[in-house]
Design a protein around this motif. Sequence first.
Motif, PDB file in Angstrom:
ATOM      1  N   ALA A   1       0.834  -1.202   0.000  1.00 35.04           N
ATOM      2  CA  ALA A   1       0.000   0.000   0.000  1.00 35.04           C
ATOM      3  C   ALA A   1       0.870   1.253   0.000  1.00 35.04           C
ATOM      4  O   ALA A   1       1.563   1.531   0.966  1.00 35.04           O
ATOM      5  N   LEU A   2       0.813   2.012  -1.087  1.00 35.88           N
ATOM      6  CA  LEU A   2       1.700   3.171  -1.216  1.00 35.88           C
ATOM      7  C   LEU A   2       1.063   4.438  -0.651  1.00 35.88           C
ATOM      8  O   LEU A   2      -0.146   4.606  -0.654  1.00 35.88           O
ATOM      9  N   SER A   3       1.921   5.318  -0.192  1.00 37.86           N
ATOM     10  CA  SER A   3       1.475   6.614   0.282  1.00 37.86           C
ATOM     11  C   SER A   3       2.166   7.681  -0.549  1.00 37.86           C
ATOM     12  O   SER A   3       3.338   7.552  -0.884  1.00 37.86           O
ATOM     13  N   SER A   4       1.417   8.765  -0.864  1.00 40.44           N
ATOM     14  CA  SER A   4       2.036   9.841  -1.631  1.00 40.44           C
ATOM     15  C   SER A   4       2.779  10.799  -0.714  1.00 40.44           C
ATOM     16  O   SER A   4       3.455  11.703  -1.167  1.00 40.44           O
TER      17      SER A   4
ATOM     18  N   ASN B   1     -16.481   9.210  -1.982  1.00 40.09           N
ATOM     19  CA  ASN B   1     -15.407   8.509  -1.273  1.00 40.09           C
ATOM     20  C   ASN B   1     -15.215   7.174  -1.973  1.00 40.09           C
ATOM     21  O   ASN B   1     -16.180   6.567  -2.434  1.00 40.09           O
ATOM     22  N   ILE B   2     -13.983   6.755  -2.039  1.00 38.95           N
ATOM     23  CA  ILE B   2     -13.743   5.381  -2.479  1.00 38.95           C
ATOM     24  C   ILE B   2     -13.553   4.541  -1.227  1.00 38.95           C
ATOM     25  O   ILE B   2     -12.753   4.884  -0.351  1.00 38.95           O
ATOM     26  N   LEU B   3     -14.292   3.478  -1.111  1.00 42.36           N
ATOM     27  CA  LEU B   3     -14.150   2.592   0.036  1.00 42.36           C
ATOM     28  C   LEU B   3     -13.574   1.256  -0.421  1.00 42.36           C
ATOM     29  O   LEU B   3     -14.045   0.681  -1.401  1.00 42.36           O
ATOM     30  N   GLY B   4     -12.579   0.783   0.292  1.00 41.00           N
ATOM     31  CA  GLY B   4     -12.062  -0.550  -0.005  1.00 41.00           C
ATOM     32  C   GLY B   4     -11.107  -0.592  -1.175  1.00 41.00           C
ATOM     33  O   GLY B   4     -11.054  -1.553  -1.917  1.00 41.00           O
ATOM     34  N   ASP B   5     -10.345   0.480  -1.358  1.00 39.76           N
ATOM     35  CA  ASP B   5      -9.179   0.335  -2.239  1.00 39.76           C
ATOM     36  C   ASP B   5      -7.974   0.667  -1.365  1.00 39.76           C
ATOM     37  O   ASP B   5      -8.019   1.613  -0.585  1.00 39.76           O
ATOM     38  N   PHE B   6      -6.919  -0.095  -1.490  1.00 42.74           N
ATOM     39  CA  PHE B   6      -5.812   0.069  -0.552  1.00 42.74           C
ATOM     40  C   PHE B   6      -4.554   0.592  -1.218  1.00 42.74           C
ATOM     41  O   PHE B   6      -3.474   0.537  -0.658  1.00 42.74           O
ATOM     42  N   ASN B   7      -4.723   1.097  -2.411  1.00 44.17           N
ATOM     43  CA  ASN B   7      -3.623   1.690  -3.171  1.00 44.17           C
ATOM     44  C   ASN B   7      -2.422   0.761  -3.281  1.00 44.17           C
ATOM     45  O   ASN B   7      -1.274   1.165  -3.099  1.00 44.17           O
ATOM     46  N   LEU B   8      -2.706  -0.501  -3.557  1.00 43.46           N
ATOM     47  CA  LEU B   8      -1.618  -1.446  -3.767  1.00 43.46           C
ATOM     48  C   LEU B   8      -0.919  -1.081  -5.061  1.00 43.46           C
ATOM     49  O   LEU B   8      -1.577  -0.849  -6.074  1.00 43.46           O
ATOM     50  N   ALA B   9       0.375  -0.993  -5.008  1.00 41.54           N
ATOM     51  CA  ALA B   9       1.188  -0.668  -6.179  1.00 41.54           C
ATOM     52  C   ALA B   9       0.697   0.616  -6.870  1.00 41.54           C
ATOM     53  O   ALA B   9       0.856   0.790  -8.068  1.00 41.54           O
ATOM     54  N   GLY B  10       0.083   1.514  -6.111  1.00 43.27           N
ATOM     55  CA  GLY B  10      -0.347   2.786  -6.676  1.00 43.27           C
ATOM     56  C   GLY B  10      -1.610   2.728  -7.527  1.00 43.27           C
ATOM     57  O   GLY B  10      -1.888   3.636  -8.324  1.00 43.27           O
ATOM     58  N   GLU B  11      -2.416   1.682  -7.343  1.00 43.45           N
ATOM     59  CA  GLU B  11      -3.631   1.545  -8.151  1.00 43.45           C
ATOM     60  C   GLU B  11      -4.589   2.719  -7.993  1.00 43.45           C
ATOM     61  O   GLU B  11      -5.230   3.160  -8.948  1.00 43.45           O
ATOM     62  N   LEU B  12      -4.670   3.215  -6.772  1.00 40.42           N
ATOM     63  CA  LEU B  12      -5.612   4.296  -6.509  1.00 40.42           C
ATOM     64  C   LEU B  12      -5.317   5.511  -7.382  1.00 40.42           C
ATOM     65  O   LEU B  12      -6.216   6.211  -7.837  1.00 40.42           O
ATOM     66  N   TRP B  13      -4.050   5.746  -7.613  1.00 37.39           N
ATOM     67  CA  TRP B  13      -3.676   6.939  -8.385  1.00 37.39           C
ATOM     68  C   TRP B  13      -4.188   6.848  -9.814  1.00 37.39           C
ATOM     69  O   TRP B  13      -4.538   7.850 -10.428  1.00 37.39           O
ATOM     70  N   MET B  14      -4.240   5.630 -10.341  1.00 38.73           N
ATOM     71  CA  MET B  14      -4.815   5.468 -11.677  1.00 38.73           C
ATOM     72  C   MET B  14      -6.317   5.760 -11.640  1.00 38.73           C
ATOM     73  O   MET B  14      -6.844   6.466 -12.489  1.00 38.73           O
TER      74      MET B  14
END
Lengths: 465, 443
Positions: free
Chosen positions: B73-76, B189-202
């Motif tokens: 899970a990445l953090s910006s 709000n997005i619920l239940g995405d954990f930004n694995l490998a930066g997926e959320l950013w896409m």
Amino acid sequence: MEKIPTLSYIRPFVSTRNACKLCSPLGACIAIKGIEGCVPVIHGSQGCATYIRRYLISHYKEPVDIASSNFSEETTIFGGEANLKIALTNVTNQYQPKAIGVATTCLSETIGEDVASQLSHIRNDSTNSNLPSLFTVSTPSYQGTHLDGFHATVLALVKNFAKKLPSADKINFFPGFVSPSDIRHIKEIVADFDLKTTILPDYSDTLDNPVWDQYYRVPKGGTPISELEKMAEAYASIELGVFTSVKQGGQNGGKEISGASWLESEHSVKNHQCILPIGMNGNDALFDILSKVSGKDIPVKYQMQRGRLLDSYADGHKYIFGKKAVIYGEEDLVLGLCSFLDEIGVEVVLAASGANSGKLQKKIIKHCPEHGKTIQVISDSDFEQINEACNTIKPDFLIGNSKGNYIATNFNIPLIRVGFPIHDRIGGQRITLLGYQGTQKLFDKVVNAMIEYKQNNSPIGYKYM
Amino acid sequence: MERIIKERSTQVHTIGTSAHDLDCEKKSLAGSVSQRACVFCGSRVVLYPIADALHLIHGPIGCAAYTWDIRGALSSGPQLHRLSFSTDLRERDVVFGGEPKLYTALTELIEAYKPKAAFVYSTCIVGVIGDDVEAVCRKVAAEQKIDVLPVMAEGFKGTKKDGYKAACDALSKLVGTDNNFQAPPFSINILGDFNLAGELWMLKEYYEKIGVNIITCLTGDGRIDEIRQAHKASINVVQCSGSMMHLAKEMEEKYDIPFIKVSYFGIEDMADALYEVAGFFKNEEMLQKAKELVSEEIKTLLPALEPFKEKLQGKKAAIYVGGAFKAISLVKALRLIGMKTVMVGSQTGNKDDYNLLQKLCDKETIIVDDSNPNELSEFVKEKGVDLFIGGVKERPIAYKLGIGFCDHNHERKEALAGFEGMLNFANEVYASVTSPVWKFFKR
Ligand code: SF4
Ligand code: SF4
């Protein structure tokens, strides 16, 4: 993205930050995996078993089946015997093991489970007639690290299985918590001394299998129980490591014993102990013991290996002399590495372990004649302590498991991966450290890491040596 | 030797052959070597990505050590979540109680690392020795003037799912605590995405392109201050429904925020996720933009997938993952690249999930709940699969038998969501299935 926060000043913490140790049942499971046909059951909640499995799979890259008695709320209140019985029945039916080793957890220990008597109830219950041999080991994590769990299991195994028999032409070898390939190398060495040997534990195959044409529920290999039973009749034991004694373990209460020392005191099997044989001094000590025990000279093969190692010491000493190293991990590994680095002219500036036997410093001084006295030793340490210490000691490289990777990145220095766990590379189970041969590989790695570092960080051409 | 433990036979179903319905949502059987973890694990994985919070695990060392920096899970921004803090209980604490140690640990860590809030996870043993974790949290919160949120996650008190609930309970204490914030129009709000490998950013990029604002993602790239404002959103878009449903439902009751369930895996599901949000806002322009975005992406994606599809046509896959909703998307995504799913299962699926899977999959497909290595190895062999999709614990089963494997759990390092993710997925499946190394294996 910001950096992972680190403190630039050192202050004491009562909390543990990035633990440099693991919990006892994990060590127990590794030892249990070293017994032929044996399946581990962790007596507690499901999570502990799954986490430990996951952790071991990630290092060994092998199927590691560990069952759980899967405590629920009721189990926690009323006791775990009923669940343990179901677990043993299911494991027996599914795996048809030759033995099942039951390791306790913090939870089952805290609620006061008497697993030994539970096992005898379960065994005496006539509906459970097809159960294999059962044994248990007490492994509450709040009393020690994964190594305590490992050694407590080795002790439990000999206590449970070794019988008083007439003496035989055999020795016992206790390799300690080393890699499967280390165990294979040990087997090769003792065979070359024409010694008949029981190795305990022997997970050289079970945790480092070839590929399979079919799925083996219980991997092949391990110390046969029939051999385990004969360990009291051996004429000598060789034990690698000096931090092998455990305090916990029922009747013996406060007395500290190991599997090998128990065999010596109970069955007069003479124990020969040495530190993990990494380096020239460490291996000379081991080969001396082997020579003495077998009554044979050191085989030419090993004289040659020793000679080559020495030759490479000459070739490589310049590149590492005076370099500053940080070592961390289990106490025996740390001691073995310290002794090796000390003899090749590397200055160990910090030796850290998550364990806390209280004896690490003394042993280091004893086995590091060059600068043992100046080595900073931290026991009961965590990775953040090591990280923060690096701010001032500015090491040239680290040696230890994968978990120090972020520190190496922080300080932009090489990390030489050895020990357990190796989670971020393949081949952790194949790293040989022991013997002249294992030392040779490690020495080459250390020297080359230093050369590579220089190459990458200097404009000078560096093509010929 | 038992193929399937008797007591588990109702949790295995073969479409079109076995008569019974699939049993699920049961506690794992003792001795079954379940692939599941515990309540603590459930709460830890959900809260893990909140990057500016302190996560302190109250218990003996193992529970913390095994979860140190375990997710991709990445953090910006801040990276505090990647450190592993534990009270590391010792015998003395177990005998005399762990409250004093918890108090000191919490205080010193907050002072040293200055987090925006702290989560304190209680583990099995803490439940037994009877520490009043909530009281200690209240005390430290008052002294340090930050939120200190207890997460009641004793491992034995249920399954991983109960851990999801414990995490949602902790989150709901934060949601709604910042009322000064004015949400821009079309906020979700997005619920239940954990930004694995930066997926959320896409995903963020997609939503931004169609004019949707994201207030917060729970919990990928999560920040405490944003979570406080989450109640100002118009809708909650729930991806991992298994973990986040409690919170979605609670926010619906409390703040009147509706939710929709989506998935970001595979082209169809990703496109639907955008259309549904546009549909919710009843905004023509947004819908138009979404359609344009999708057709734009597909225009490059479909031809790019074609070569993979050719090579993978007719190959068989087995899926065993944590949540069943993800399994559903995977079946569809595999179909898109020509592959057929012959076995599918999950650790925590519910009746609805499994019914959907039954409808979606072909006859003879094995569907399984809370499986174990023995069953899984039997199933993949029996079905002669070319690919196994699962997590770390399933990987050696596949490799030992000479079968290609793809990681699709919360520890993966490749982004697999969205359109880009679909291409990554196809690429990875292709590499796993067609590698020449399998030629050396006798199958
Ligand atoms: S002790 Fe309890 S909380 Fe910790 S890993 Fe084990 S089951 Fe989970
Ligand atoms: S409860 Fe104890 S045995 Fe279980 S994972 Fe935690 S430290 Fe290990």
